[in-house]
Design a protein around this motif. Sequence first.
Motif, PDB file in Angstrom:
ATOM      1  N   ALA A  48       0.891  -1.168   0.082  1.00 18.85           N
ATOM      2  CA  ALA A  48       0.068   0.146  -0.004  1.00 18.85           C
ATOM      3  C   ALA A  48       0.753   1.258  -0.035  1.00 18.85           C
ATOM      4  O   ALA A  48       0.426   2.213  -0.560  1.00 18.85           O
ATOM      5  N   ALA A  49       2.174   1.138   0.699  1.00 19.62           N
ATOM      6  CA  ALA A  49       2.951   2.531   1.022  1.00 19.62           C
ATOM      7  C   ALA A  49       3.375   2.476  -0.664  1.00 19.62           C
ATOM      8  O   ALA A  49       3.683   3.729  -0.864  1.00 19.62           O
ATOM      9  N   GLU A  53       2.851   6.008  -3.016  1.00 21.03           N
ATOM     10  CA  GLU A  53       4.116   6.827  -3.414  1.00 21.03           C
ATOM     11  C   GLU A  53       4.268   6.888  -5.017  1.00 21.03           C
ATOM     12  O   GLU A  53       5.101   7.690  -5.332  1.00 21.03           O
ATOM     13  N   GLY A  54       3.516   6.048  -5.564  1.00 20.94           N
ATOM     14  CA  GLY A  54       3.412   6.132  -7.188  1.00 20.94           C
ATOM     15  C   GLY A  54       4.308   5.255  -7.767  1.00 20.94           C
ATOM     16  O   GLY A  54       4.645   5.126  -8.970  1.00 20.94           O
ATOM     17  N   GLY A  55       4.542   3.741  -7.161  1.00 21.98           N
ATOM     18  CA  GLY A  55       5.290   2.888  -7.559  1.00 21.98           C
ATOM     19  C   GLY A  55       6.465   2.512  -6.850  1.00 21.98           C
ATOM     20  O   GLY A  55       7.051   3.443  -6.026  1.00 21.98           O
ATOM     21  N   GLN A  56       7.173   1.594  -7.351  1.00 24.74           N
ATOM     22  CA  GLN A  56       8.604   0.947  -6.649  1.00 24.74           C
ATOM     23  C   GLN A  56       9.546   1.836  -6.899  1.00 24.74           C
ATOM     24  O   GLN A  56      10.422   2.271  -5.711  1.00 24.74           O
ATOM     25  N   SER A  57       9.730   2.529  -7.889  1.00 29.44           N
ATOM     26  CA  SER A  57      10.919   3.313  -8.368  1.00 29.44           C
ATOM     27  C   SER A  57      10.827   4.774  -7.366  1.00 29.44           C
ATOM     28  O   SER A  57      11.772   5.212  -6.659  1.00 29.44           O
ATOM     29  N   ALA A  58       9.712   5.314  -7.084  1.00 31.07           N
ATOM     30  CA  ALA A  58       9.259   6.608  -6.619  1.00 31.07           C
ATOM     31  C   ALA A  58       9.544   6.236  -5.073  1.00 31.07           C
ATOM     32  O   ALA A  58      10.063   6.919  -4.147  1.00 31.07           O
ATOM     33  N   PHE A  59       8.891   4.998  -4.304  1.00 33.49           N
ATOM     34  CA  PHE A  59       9.174   4.503  -2.947  1.00 33.49           C
ATOM     35  C   PHE A  59      10.762   4.397  -2.729  1.00 33.49           C
ATOM     36  O   PHE A  59      11.086   4.873  -1.570  1.00 33.49           O
ATOM     37  N   PHE A  83      15.178  -2.372   7.723  1.00 34.70           N
ATOM     38  CA  PHE A  83      15.179  -0.998   6.969  1.00 34.70           C
ATOM     39  C   PHE A  83      13.808  -0.591   6.237  1.00 34.70           C
ATOM     40  O   PHE A  83      13.479   0.465   6.507  1.00 34.70           O
ATOM     41  N   ILE A  84      13.375  -1.600   5.473  1.00 32.70           N
ATOM     42  CA  ILE A  84      12.155  -1.421   4.813  1.00 32.70           C
ATOM     43  C   ILE A  84      11.005  -1.278   5.723  1.00 32.70           C
ATOM     44  O   ILE A  84      10.195  -0.275   5.538  1.00 32.70           O
ATOM     45  N   ALA A  85      10.885  -2.024   6.635  1.00 35.17           N
ATOM     46  CA  ALA A  85       9.875  -1.766   7.988  1.00 35.17           C
ATOM     47  C   ALA A  85       9.840  -0.551   8.302  1.00 35.17           C
ATOM     48  O   ALA A  85       8.877   0.203   8.406  1.00 35.17           O
ATOM     49  N   GLU A  86      11.121   0.078   8.778  1.00 34.73           N
ATOM     50  CA  GLU A  86      11.347   1.333   9.276  1.00 34.73           C
ATOM     51  C   GLU A  86      11.057   2.583   8.295  1.00 34.73           C
ATOM     52  O   GLU A  86      10.219   3.400   8.613  1.00 34.73           O
ATOM     53  N   ALA A  87      10.925   2.159   7.024  1.00 41.62           N
ATOM     54  CA  ALA A  87      10.696   3.047   6.051  1.00 41.62           C
ATOM     55  C   ALA A  87       9.190   3.335   6.075  1.00 41.62           C
ATOM     56  O   ALA A  87       8.622   4.598   5.627  1.00 41.62           O
ATOM     57  N   ILE A  88       8.226   2.342   6.557  1.00 40.95           N
ATOM     58  CA  ILE A  88       6.897   2.585   6.371  1.00 40.95           C
ATOM     59  C   ILE A  88       6.479   2.704   7.815  1.00 40.95           C
ATOM     60  O   ILE A  88       5.225   2.629   8.119  1.00 40.95           O
ATOM     61  N   GLY A  89       7.266   3.096   8.665  1.00 39.35           N
ATOM     62  CA  GLY A  89       6.868   3.438  10.014  1.00 39.35           C
ATOM     63  C   GLY A  89       6.719   2.515  11.041  1.00 39.35           C
ATOM     64  O   GLY A  89       6.168   2.516  12.116  1.00 39.35           O
TER      65      GLY A  89
END
Length: 102
Positions: A48-49, A53-59, A83-89
């Motif tokens: 969902a995140a 954000e507009g896709g994988q590249s943007a995220f 690290f990815i988990a932290e990126a989504i809070g």
Amino acid sequence: MSVPNRKKLAWGRSMRQSKSLTAVSVDSNFGFQAQVFNNDDVFRLLKAAVKSEGGQSAFAKHHSVNRTYLNMILNGKKPVNDFIAEAIGLRKVYIAGKSAKD
């Protein structure tokens, strides 16, 4: 991967070496309220995140993560890392499970 500032238990063994913390008494002010997510929940939140954000590249660009690695996670080839988990809070915590006695 080394663990900085590893806490020591009263009897001198690190928490990583300890098999059980049942001998440690727990203060009533210990811990906090939290929502608990399993791996599937975290995966859905990540999808969902990425979409918002507009896709994988943007995220990947926004959170300074490798897009290829993100793609492998989204395709089920790699697990969601810290690290990815932290990126989504989110952050990893540990939950005490019920023992066979309970």
